[in-house]
Design a protein around this motif. Sequence first.
Motif, short mmCIF file in Angstrom:
data_model
loop_
_atom_site.label_atom_id
_atom_site.label_comp_id
_atom_site.label_asym_id
_atom_site.label_seq_id
_atom_site.Cartn_x
_atom_site.Cartn_y
_atom_site.Cartn_z
N ALA A 59 0.82 -1.21 0.00
CA ALA A 59 0.00 0.00 0.00
C ALA A 59 0.85 1.26 0.00
O ALA A 59 0.47 2.28 -0.60
CB ALA A 59 -0.93 0.00 1.22
N ALA A 60 2.01 1.22 0.66
CA ALA A 60 2.82 2.43 0.83
C ALA A 60 3.70 2.72 -0.37
O ALA A 60 3.87 3.88 -0.77
CB ALA A 60 3.68 2.31 2.09
N GLU A 61 4.29 1.68 -0.95
CA GLU A 61 5.26 1.87 -2.03
C GLU A 61 4.57 1.82 -3.39
O GLU A 61 3.79 0.91 -3.66
CB GLU A 61 6.35 0.80 -1.95
CG GLU A 61 7.18 0.87 -0.68
CD GLU A 61 8.41 -0.03 -0.74
OE1 GLU A 61 8.67 -0.62 -1.81
OE2 GLU A 61 9.11 -0.12 0.28
N SER A 62 4.88 2.77 -4.23
CA SER A 62 4.29 2.82 -5.56
C SER A 62 5.18 3.63 -6.49
O SER A 62 6.05 4.39 -6.04
CB SER A 62 2.89 3.44 -5.52
OG SER A 62 2.97 4.81 -5.16
N VAL A 63 4.94 3.49 -7.78
CA VAL A 63 5.64 4.30 -8.77
C VAL A 63 5.33 5.78 -8.53
O VAL A 63 6.21 6.65 -8.64
CB VAL A 63 5.26 3.87 -10.19
CG1 VAL A 63 5.88 4.81 -11.23
CG2 VAL A 63 5.71 2.43 -10.46
N ALA A 64 4.07 6.07 -8.20
CA ALA A 64 3.67 7.47 -8.00
C ALA A 64 4.45 8.11 -6.85
O ALA A 64 4.93 9.25 -6.97
CB ALA A 64 2.17 7.54 -7.72
N MET A 65 4.58 7.39 -5.73
CA MET A 65 5.30 7.96 -4.59
C MET A 65 6.79 8.08 -4.88
O MET A 65 7.44 9.03 -4.44
CB MET A 65 5.06 7.10 -3.34
CG MET A 65 3.65 7.15 -2.80
SD MET A 65 3.12 8.83 -2.34
CE MET A 65 2.16 9.31 -3.79
N ALA A 66 7.35 7.11 -5.62
CA ALA A 66 8.76 7.21 -6.00
C ALA A 66 8.98 8.42 -6.90
O ALA A 66 9.96 9.16 -6.75
CB ALA A 66 9.20 5.93 -6.70
N ALA A 67 8.07 8.63 -7.85
CA ALA A 67 8.19 9.77 -8.75
C ALA A 67 8.09 11.08 -7.99
O ALA A 67 8.86 12.02 -8.23
CB ALA A 67 7.11 9.70 -9.83
N GLU A 68 7.15 11.16 -7.05
CA GLU A 68 6.98 12.39 -6.28
C GLU A 68 8.21 12.67 -5.43
O GLU A 68 8.68 13.82 -5.35
CB GLU A 68 5.73 12.29 -5.40
CG GLU A 68 5.33 13.59 -4.73
CD GLU A 68 4.69 14.59 -5.67
OE1 GLU A 68 4.36 15.70 -5.22
OE2 GLU A 68 4.53 14.27 -6.87
N GLY A 69 8.74 11.64 -4.78
CA GLY A 69 9.95 11.83 -3.99
C GLY A 69 11.12 12.27 -4.83
O GLY A 69 11.90 13.16 -4.44
N ALA A 70 11.27 11.67 -6.01
CA ALA A 70 12.37 12.06 -6.92
C ALA A 70 12.21 13.50 -7.38
O ALA A 70 13.18 14.25 -7.46
CB ALA A 70 12.40 11.12 -8.11
N ARG A 71 10.98 13.91 -7.66
CA ARG A 71 10.74 15.28 -8.13
C ARG A 71 11.04 16.30 -7.02
O ARG A 71 11.60 17.37 -7.28
CB ARG A 71 9.29 15.43 -8.58
CG ARG A 71 8.93 14.65 -9.84
CD ARG A 71 7.54 15.02 -10.33
NE ARG A 71 7.52 16.39 -10.80
CZ ARG A 71 6.44 17.18 -10.78
NH1 ARG A 71 5.31 16.74 -10.29
NH2 ARG A 71 6.52 18.41 -11.25
N LEU A 72 10.68 15.97 -5.79
CA LEU A 72 10.95 16.88 -4.67
C LEU A 72 12.46 17.05 -4.48
O LEU A 72 12.96 18.16 -4.28
CB LEU A 72 10.31 16.36 -3.39
CG LEU A 72 8.79 16.50 -3.30
CD1 LEU A 72 8.25 15.68 -2.13
CD2 LEU A 72 8.39 17.97 -3.14
#
Length: 338
Positions: A281-294
């Motif tokens: 539930a916690a790990e996803s492509v979307a969250m990885a992308a958002e973290g990388a963008r930040l």
Amino acid sequence: MNARTVIRHGLRALALALAAVVALGGLLAAALRLQFTGAPAAWAMSTGHDALWMGHMWVDGRRTERDVQELAVRLRGTGVKDVYVHSGPFEWDGRLDPAKYPNARNFVQWMHKHLPNVRVSAWLGQAVKNGLDLDDPASRANVLAGVAAVMAQGYDGIHYNFEPIGDGDEEFLDLLERTRRHTTLLSTSVPQIEPYAGMRLAARAALSHDKYWSRGYFSKVVARVDQVAVMTYDSFLPTQSLYGGHVARQAALGLDLVPEDKQLLVGAPAYHDHGVTWSDAAESVAMAAEGARLALSEHGRRERFGLALYVDFAATEEDWREYTTRWVTTGSGGRTLS
């Protein structure tokens, strides 16, 4: 001192130790959550330097040119510039059996025909804990012989994934240096960088191997390759915001440590069998992308920076949609890559 007093003192010490662990855990959670705040810049997105890990079926005869044509439709218009195709693993003594990649030459030719701007690397590795011994010179020599043979199939490069490599492992550095004789494009997956002081030793004590690398050893590996892919998944963090903060922290450290003439890739989990429910539930492509963008927004523009999707055969349509909408084309002035 009687037994009751000893027990009481022991319980008090245990309670204090547990309280310290909880407090440190709370501080870590707060630090990661802070990393995942703010809005990324509109320009912080794919620059066309992304990668994709791909399964063994592409080189063992199960996939045809038609499948490559369909893959080309999928990848055109994305930022994927490199694919790492599973072509091993090595045997316990380091040998690489050519029977494991009987269709490799055809596959590479098809890729070059239908995706001429995408580089194809052989993804090679093995477990090195109670498995392949890279400390053994003969095993490393066997690995290099296998690399030479697989490169003769037409691959553009080599991508290593040996796990777990301990912090400070000199034999792994030697292998990287000697691999240069066989390829001009060399990349490797790497474990996470120690996020905060003291965490590497604590994790090592708990796991009996290095979950994190020190910044110094990470830099030594970077100096010997062209690309590093930080495996930011399998974090075991319970929420999306904590995982996003974890990715942002890893990306920020990598951006500070990887020179601009090298390529930094952030591993993005396009799979759904983490083994623990909360990680799915916690790990996803979307969250990885958002973290990388930040992290990229905070650091500043970097051309050779991207996501590496793991892995093609487990990726769902939702994973591809998240990659496309959250990284390749963003909702704030994004653009589609050609």
